[in-house]
Motif scaffolding. Structure first.
Motif, PDB file in Angstrom:
ATOM      1  N   CYS A  29       0.831  -1.209   0.000  1.00 45.51           N
ATOM      2  CA  CYS A  29       0.000   0.000   0.000  1.00 45.51           C
ATOM      3  C   CYS A  29       0.861   1.253   0.000  1.00 45.51           C
ATOM      4  O   CYS A  29       0.620   2.183  -0.772  1.00 45.51           O
ATOM      5  CB  CYS A  29      -0.927  -0.004   1.207  1.00 45.51           C
ATOM      6  SG  CYS A  29      -1.861   1.522   1.389  1.00 45.51           S
ATOM      7  N   ILE A  30       1.870   1.304   0.841  1.00 44.64           N
ATOM      8  CA  ILE A  30       2.730   2.482   0.899  1.00 44.64           C
ATOM      9  C   ILE A  30       3.507   2.651  -0.394  1.00 44.64           C
ATOM     10  O   ILE A  30       3.658   3.765  -0.903  1.00 44.64           O
ATOM     11  CB  ILE A  30       3.636   2.418   2.139  1.00 44.64           C
ATOM     12  CG1 ILE A  30       2.774   2.596   3.385  1.00 44.64           C
ATOM     13  CG2 ILE A  30       4.734   3.464   2.087  1.00 44.64           C
ATOM     14  CD1 ILE A  30       3.491   2.448   4.679  1.00 44.64           C
ATOM     15  N   LEU A  31       3.981   1.546  -0.967  1.00 50.78           N
ATOM     16  CA  LEU A  31       4.665   1.636  -2.263  1.00 50.78           C
ATOM     17  C   LEU A  31       3.728   2.128  -3.355  1.00 50.78           C
ATOM     18  O   LEU A  31       4.110   2.944  -4.199  1.00 50.78           O
ATOM     19  CB  LEU A  31       5.247   0.272  -2.643  1.00 50.78           C
ATOM     20  CG  LEU A  31       6.496  -0.156  -1.904  1.00 50.78           C
ATOM     21  CD1 LEU A  31       6.881  -1.577  -2.291  1.00 50.78           C
ATOM     22  CD2 LEU A  31       7.633   0.796  -2.181  1.00 50.78           C
ATOM     23  N   ALA A  32       2.498   1.665  -3.340  1.00 48.07           N
ATOM     24  CA  ALA A  32       1.532   2.089  -4.359  1.00 48.07           C
ATOM     25  C   ALA A  32       1.158   3.555  -4.192  1.00 48.07           C
ATOM     26  O   ALA A  32       0.913   4.245  -5.188  1.00 48.07           O
ATOM     27  CB  ALA A  32       0.274   1.227  -4.288  1.00 48.07           C
ATOM     28  N   MET A  33       1.146   4.036  -2.966  1.00 49.31           N
ATOM     29  CA  MET A  33       0.749   5.421  -2.750  1.00 49.31           C
ATOM     30  C   MET A  33       1.856   6.404  -3.099  1.00 49.31           C
ATOM     31  O   MET A  33       1.581   7.522  -3.511  1.00 49.31           O
ATOM     32  CB  MET A  33       0.301   5.623  -1.296  1.00 49.31           C
ATOM     33  CG  MET A  33      -1.026   4.973  -1.024  1.00 49.31           C
ATOM     34  SD  MET A  33      -1.842   5.316   0.552  1.00 49.31           S
ATOM     35  CE  MET A  33      -0.638   5.774   1.689  1.00 49.31           C
ATOM     36  N   PHE A  34       3.115   6.003  -2.960  1.00 55.16           N
ATOM     37  CA  PHE A  34       4.204   6.959  -3.134  1.00 55.16           C
ATOM     38  C   PHE A  34       5.189   6.589  -4.246  1.00 55.16           C
ATOM     39  O   PHE A  34       6.286   7.141  -4.291  1.00 55.16           O
ATOM     40  CB  PHE A  34       4.960   7.123  -1.812  1.00 55.16           C
ATOM     41  CG  PHE A  34       4.122   7.705  -0.722  1.00 55.16           C
ATOM     42  CD1 PHE A  34       3.726   9.018  -0.777  1.00 55.16           C
ATOM     43  CD2 PHE A  34       3.717   6.929   0.341  1.00 55.16           C
ATOM     44  CE1 PHE A  34       2.938   9.564   0.225  1.00 55.16           C
ATOM     45  CE2 PHE A  34       2.932   7.463   1.348  1.00 55.16           C
ATOM     46  CZ  PHE A  34       2.542   8.781   1.286  1.00 55.16           C
ATOM     47  N   HIS A  35       4.840   5.695  -5.146  1.00 57.40           N
ATOM     48  CA  HIS A  35       5.808   5.293  -6.163  1.00 57.40           C
ATOM     49  C   HIS A  35       5.904   6.282  -7.319  1.00 57.40           C
ATOM     50  O   HIS A  35       6.848   6.239  -8.076  1.00 57.40           O
ATOM     51  CB  HIS A  35       5.493   3.888  -6.687  1.00 57.40           C
ATOM     52  CG  HIS A  35       4.440   3.854  -7.744  1.00 57.40           C
ATOM     53  ND1 HIS A  35       3.107   3.986  -7.442  1.00 57.40           N
ATOM     54  CD2 HIS A  35       4.520   3.725  -9.085  1.00 57.40           C
ATOM     55  CE1 HIS A  35       2.413   3.931  -8.568  1.00 57.40           C
ATOM     56  NE2 HIS A  35       3.235   3.772  -9.573  1.00 57.40           N
ATOM     57  N   GLU A  36       4.967   7.180  -7.470  1.00 55.98           N
ATOM     58  CA  GLU A  36       5.049   8.195  -8.513  1.00 55.98           C
ATOM     59  C   GLU A  36       4.639   9.537  -7.941  1.00 55.98           C
ATOM     60  O   GLU A  36       4.158   9.623  -6.815  1.00 55.98           O
ATOM     61  CB  GLU A  36       4.169   7.830  -9.704  1.00 55.98           C
ATOM     62  CG  GLU A  36       2.698   7.768  -9.393  1.00 55.98           C
ATOM     63  CD  GLU A  36       1.866   7.319 -10.576  1.00 55.98           C
ATOM     64  OE1 GLU A  36       2.433   6.873 -11.571  1.00 55.98           O
ATOM     65  OE2 GLU A  36       0.641   7.425 -10.496  1.00 55.98           O
ATOM     66  N   ILE A  49      -6.671   3.666  -2.322  1.00 53.89           N
ATOM     67  CA  ILE A  49      -5.807   2.521  -2.003  1.00 53.89           C
ATOM     68  C   ILE A  49      -5.505   2.491  -0.510  1.00 53.89           C
ATOM     69  O   ILE A  49      -5.573   1.444   0.140  1.00 53.89           O
ATOM     70  CB  ILE A  49      -4.493   2.595  -2.820  1.00 53.89           C
ATOM     71  CG1 ILE A  49      -4.762   2.334  -4.292  1.00 53.89           C
ATOM     72  CG2 ILE A  49      -3.464   1.610  -2.283  1.00 53.89           C
ATOM     73  CD1 ILE A  49      -3.565   2.615  -5.182  1.00 53.89           C
ATOM     74  N   GLY A  50      -5.192   3.644   0.057  1.00 59.19           N
ATOM     75  CA  GLY A  50      -4.872   3.712   1.481  1.00 59.19           C
ATOM     76  C   GLY A  50      -6.050   3.350   2.370  1.00 59.19           C
ATOM     77  O   GLY A  50      -5.908   2.613   3.339  1.00 59.19           O
TER      78      GLY A  50
END
Length: 120
Positions: A29-36, A49-50
């Motif tokens: 979840c954290i990777l999906a929220m901050f990967h871009e 998502i979060g």
């Protein structure tokens, strides 16, 4: 006649079915929220998502709370899941506040050479 009862706690069960899934869910979840880069277009998707991950981890915590016997203190596994909940909540708050833009605007306003600094 002598009876002997031996009880052992199976830690493998908790690691396999509680700790590993919640850690994996929180990490993904954290990777999906901050990967871009976060912009107005995809901010709502990332918040969704979060919140979905937050609901899933809360459900896991509720299941664990019903299955583990009650004690005066919180169990270690419940503390671990609660820490994951706090991490997800903090990530959502950061996503809502977008502190990078806030820090850039504060630095450029308070810096004496603000006209020479390009925030991009």
């Amino acid at each position: 006649t002598t009876f002997r009862i031996v009880l052992e706690r199976s830690y493998g069960f908790f690691i396999t079915f509680v700790i590993f899934p919640t850690t994996l869910l929180t990490s993904i979840c954290i990777l999906a929220m901050f990967h871009e880069e976060i912009d107005e277009r995809n901010r709502l998707e990332k918040i969704g998502i979060g919140i979905a991950s937050l609901a899933a981890v809360t459900l896991i915590l509720a299941i664990i709370a019903n299955e583990i016997p009650r004690k005066m203190t919180m169990s270690v596994i419940a503390r671990f899941i609660f820490a994951n909940l706090c991490t997800l909540t903090l990530a959502i708050v950061v996503l809502l506040g977008n502190p990078v833009d806030l820090l850039v605007s504060l630095c450029t306003k308070s810096h004496p050479l603000s006209n020479k600094i390009n925030p991009t």
